[in-house]
Design an enzyme around this catalytic site. Structure first.
Site, short mmCIF file in Angstrom:
data_model
loop_
_atom_site.label_atom_id
_atom_site.label_comp_id
_atom_site.label_asym_id
_atom_site.label_seq_id
_atom_site.Cartn_x
_atom_site.Cartn_y
_atom_site.Cartn_z
N HIS A 1 -10.19 -5.00 -3.46
CA HIS A 1 -8.85 -5.28 -3.01
C HIS A 1 -8.94 -5.66 -1.43
O HIS A 1 -9.79 -5.46 -0.84
CB HIS A 1 -7.89 -4.13 -3.05
N LEU A 2 -8.18 -6.61 -1.26
CA LEU A 2 -8.20 -7.10 -0.03
C LEU A 2 -6.98 -6.27 0.64
O LEU A 2 -5.80 -6.67 0.31
CB LEU A 2 -7.88 -8.43 0.31
N HIS A 3 -7.40 -5.73 1.91
CA HIS A 3 -6.18 -5.16 2.58
C HIS A 3 -5.81 -5.98 3.76
O HIS A 3 -6.55 -6.86 4.29
CB HIS A 3 -6.55 -3.89 3.61
N ASN B 1 -13.27 -3.16 1.72
CA ASN B 1 -14.25 -1.69 2.05
C ASN B 1 -15.45 -1.71 0.91
O ASN B 1 -14.86 -2.29 -0.02
CB ASN B 1 -13.61 -0.35 2.21
N GLY C 1 -15.33 3.95 3.69
CA GLY C 1 -13.94 4.46 3.27
C GLY C 1 -13.59 3.98 1.84
O GLY C 1 -12.32 4.38 1.73
N GLN C 2 -14.16 3.18 1.33
CA GLN C 2 -13.86 2.70 -0.12
C GLN C 2 -13.14 3.99 -1.16
O GLN C 2 -13.94 4.65 -1.20
CB GLN C 2 -14.71 1.92 -0.83
N ASP D 1 0.76 -1.17 -0.06
CA ASP D 1 0.01 -0.14 -0.05
C ASP D 1 0.80 1.22 0.01
O ASP D 1 1.96 1.24 0.83
CB ASP D 1 -0.93 0.13 1.25
N ILE D 2 0.68 2.15 -0.93
CA ILE D 2 1.18 3.36 -0.94
C ILE D 2 1.35 4.24 0.24
O ILE D 2 1.93 5.22 0.65
CB ILE D 2 0.91 4.34 -2.03
P1 AMP Z 1 -10.15 1.60 -0.05
O1 AMP Z 1 -10.09 2.79 0.82
O2 AMP Z 1 -10.32 0.51 0.67
O3 AMP Z 1 -10.38 1.81 -1.45
O4 AMP Z 1 -8.26 1.37 -0.12
C1 AMP Z 1 -7.55 2.07 -1.50
C2 AMP Z 1 -6.06 1.77 -0.94
O5 AMP Z 1 -5.32 1.59 -1.93
C3 AMP Z 1 -5.56 2.78 0.16
O6 AMP Z 1 -5.04 2.13 1.27
C4 AMP Z 1 -4.45 3.42 -0.60
O7 AMP Z 1 -3.66 3.90 0.38
C5 AMP Z 1 -4.08 2.55 -1.61
N1 AMP Z 1 -3.63 2.89 -2.82
C6 AMP Z 1 -4.28 3.99 -3.81
N2 AMP Z 1 -3.40 4.22 -4.74
C7 AMP Z 1 -2.33 3.45 -4.79
C8 AMP Z 1 -1.37 3.23 -5.40
N3 AMP Z 1 -1.17 3.72 -6.65
N4 AMP Z 1 -0.23 2.20 -5.03
C9 AMP Z 1 -0.59 1.58 -3.93
N5 AMP Z 1 -1.66 1.63 -3.15
C10 AMP Z 1 -2.31 2.64 -3.39
#
Ligand code: AMP
Ligand code: ZN
Length: 114
Positions: free
Chosen positions: A100-102, A87, A93-94, A30-31
């Protein structure tokens, strides 16, 4: 989907720290990590939200969990415990509308979540 950041990452059009890849999925760091371990497991197929998962995607979803489990083991957080989060829609908060699975771990998680 052409304007989806995770599709672009899966197609290598946008750089990312990809730590795993197969024909169906990728895993990347995750970024903006919210825990010492914060990795995302993403299907290559564009599915906007968990509400869009269809019966034909059942095996794919199981595959995402298998990848997440393997990464949790490799990163040494499996036994301590970790959280898997997907999410769905704005109040969760999506932010990225490609499922995607965190994988979150490496610190004590709290409940209820914020
Ligand atoms: P969500 O809020 O569940 O949609 O999670 C989106 C996640 O994607 C967040 O934790 C962001 O930090 C992550 N994210 C967004 N853009 C990128 C990217 N380019 N590379 C890696 N992670 C990302
Ligand atoms: Zn996408």
């Amino acid at each position: 989907m052409s304007d989806c950041i995770f599709c672009k990452i899966a197609q290598k059009k946008v750089p990312a720290k990809i730590i795993y890849e197969d024909e169906l999925a990728i895993a990347l760091e995750d970024i903006s990590p919210q825990a010492p371990v914060h990795t995302l497991v993403i299907p290559k197929k564009h599915i906007p939200t968990s509400l869009d998962i269809r019966e034909e995607d059942n095996a794919l979803l199981g595959h995402l969990f298998q990848i997440a489990n393997r990464i949790a083991c490799e990163k040494g957080i499996a036994k301590r415990g970790f959280r898997l989060v997907m999410n769905c829609n704005p109040e969760s908060g999506q932010a990225v509308y490609h499922i995607h699975l965190h994988i979150l771990g490496g610190r004590q998680m709290h409940w209820p979540p914020g």
